[in-house]
Design an enzyme around this catalytic site. Structure first.
Site, short mmCIF file in Angstrom:
data_model
loop_
_atom_site.label_atom_id
_atom_site.label_comp_id
_atom_site.label_asym_id
_atom_site.label_seq_id
_atom_site.Cartn_x
_atom_site.Cartn_y
_atom_site.Cartn_z
N HIS A 163 0.82 -1.21 0.00
CA HIS A 163 0.00 0.00 0.00
C HIS A 163 0.86 1.27 0.00
O HIS A 163 0.36 2.34 -0.33
CB HIS A 163 -0.98 0.00 1.18
N LEU B 186 -5.91 -26.04 -2.09
CA LEU B 186 -6.69 -27.28 -2.15
C LEU B 186 -8.02 -27.10 -2.87
O LEU B 186 -8.60 -28.06 -3.34
CB LEU B 186 -6.95 -27.82 -0.75
N GLY B 187 -8.51 -25.87 -2.91
CA GLY B 187 -9.80 -25.63 -3.56
C GLY B 187 -10.97 -25.96 -2.67
O GLY B 187 -11.92 -26.62 -3.10
N ASP C 93 0.20 -7.67 1.54
CA ASP C 93 0.54 -6.24 1.61
C ASP C 93 2.05 -6.05 1.64
O ASP C 93 2.57 -5.27 2.44
CB ASP C 93 -0.11 -5.59 2.83
N GLY D 41 3.31 6.63 7.92
CA GLY D 41 4.69 6.83 7.47
C GLY D 41 5.62 5.73 7.97
O GLY D 41 6.67 5.49 7.41
N ASN D 42 5.20 5.06 9.07
CA ASN D 42 5.96 3.92 9.57
C ASN D 42 5.76 2.67 8.72
O ASN D 42 6.54 1.71 8.83
CB ASN D 42 5.56 3.58 11.01
N SER D 43 4.72 2.64 7.91
CA SER D 43 4.42 1.46 7.11
C SER D 43 5.62 1.07 6.26
O SER D 43 6.20 1.89 5.55
CB SER D 43 3.22 1.73 6.19
#
Length: 347
Positions: free
Chosen positions: A102, A261-262, A132, A204-206
């Site tokens: 992001h 595995l579905g 992410d 901003g730490n992301s």
């Protein structure tokens, strides 16, 4: 005093010295010095990230039937630059950085500012919205990569530090403890296994680093739980093992390689081991192996599936093409089925 009279004193003296050294080794050290050591070793590998993207601004009446013709003749779509910020962690001397998806999503230009003041434009090697995470590459010499820690060994109460670029202030360090491990079900991403910390994490730490007191990377800071927009003592980080596995796949294959595995499942009950199959993908591995709607899965490769999260994690971490043994209940009968795990389709 003769040499013989000293002999009985030699071993007690040696043992006393060794005991003293052991006590000194285990005495609590100055915590401030511990933090300084950690920051000195980790900070050079944490970078500030600034992104720019071009966005189009349309007049709110441009699509109105009454004004559409006017805007199509006289109105031009305006473009403006939108800037955002975040953090990243250098995990390879070759110039690879980990950050959040992001942080760089939709960016036309990504500028990386290093701790030593150098800067470089970064290219996106790959990204994965399901975790992410994103991998960037910069071409600079003499890069300092971070030391990797083992998030599986951390415990609630361990001291941790968060390093990042909150509010664009520049590199900032905050301190706290591990509040919880294995957090999931928060709806932040498809695959959740977060480390929770009360170390202050702000916008901003992301993409920044969560480290231990030896400066080793435990996770990539990714989100905060807040109603005000600021830190409230609940920060979340993606564990290093998941981040590095995703990075390796993005570099080598351009996408994460995850098992599938579905099946769709629901927990049998709160605090109960087992999930019931509610849906099967047509021609998926589970259907081909003979699993049926209503079957209750209890373990995979001998490990309990819990409420489904542990089982999904195990399958996800299984490489496509590998085989797994599934134990299930069908009515009163316990059945074991072996099947090959397929590649998880793109989300």
């Amino acid at each position: 005093m003769t040499r013989n009279s000293l002999k009985p004193l030699i071993w007690p003296t040696i043992c006393g010295i060794l005991l003293g050294l052991c006590i000194l080794a285990y005495l609590p050290r100055d915590r401030d010095k511990d933090y300084v050591y950690a920051v000195e070793h980790a900070a050079p590998a944490v970078a500030n990230i600034y992104t720019t993207k071009v966005v189009e601004q349309r007049h709110p009446l441009a699509d109105d039937p009454l004004f559409k013709h006017f805007f199509s003749r006289n109105g031009r779509v305006k473009q403006q630059l939108e800037r955002s910020l975040g953090s990243g962690v250098i995990v390879s001397d070759a110039g690879y950085l980990l950050t959040n998806y992001h942080v760089i999503k939709g960016a036309d230009e990504i500028l990386v500012l290093l701790h030593d003041g150098r800067q470089a434009l970064a290219s996106v090697i790959g990204s994965d919205a399901d975790t992410d995470l994103a991998v960037l590459k910069i071409d600079l010499d003499n890069l300092t990569s971070i030391t990797i820690g083992d998030p599986s060994k951390i415990q609630v109460g361990n001291i941790v530090l968060a390093i990042g670029n909150p509010y664009g202030f520049g590199q900032t360090v905050t301190q706290g403890i591990v509040s919880a491990t294995g957090r999931y079900g928060l709806g932040l991403s498809q695959f959740e296994n977060f480390i929770q910390t009360d170390a202050a994490i702000n916008p901003g730490n992301s993409g920044g680093a969560l480290i231990d007191t030896k400066g080793r990377l435990l996770g990539i800071n990714t989100a905060i739980y807040t109603q005000s927009g600021g830190s409230t003592g609940i920060g979340l980080a993606i564990p290093t093992d998941l981040a590095l596995r995703t990075m390796s796949d993005l570099i080598s294959y351009g996408r994460p390689l995850r098992g599938w595995l579905g099946i769709e499942v629901q927990p049998v009950g709160v605090g109960t081991n087992g999930v019931i199959i509610t849906a099967l993908a047509n021609s998926g591995p589970a259907e081909k192996a003979g699993l049926k709607i209503g079957d209750i899965l209890i373990n995979i490769n001998g490990e309990q599936v819990g409420d489904g999260h542990a089982g999904m994690k195990l399958i996800t971490y299984t490489r496509p093409g590998e085989r797994v043994r599934i134990a299930l209940l069908r009515g009163e009968e316990t059945i074991t089925i072996e099947t090959e795990v397929a590649m998880r389709p793109n989300s």
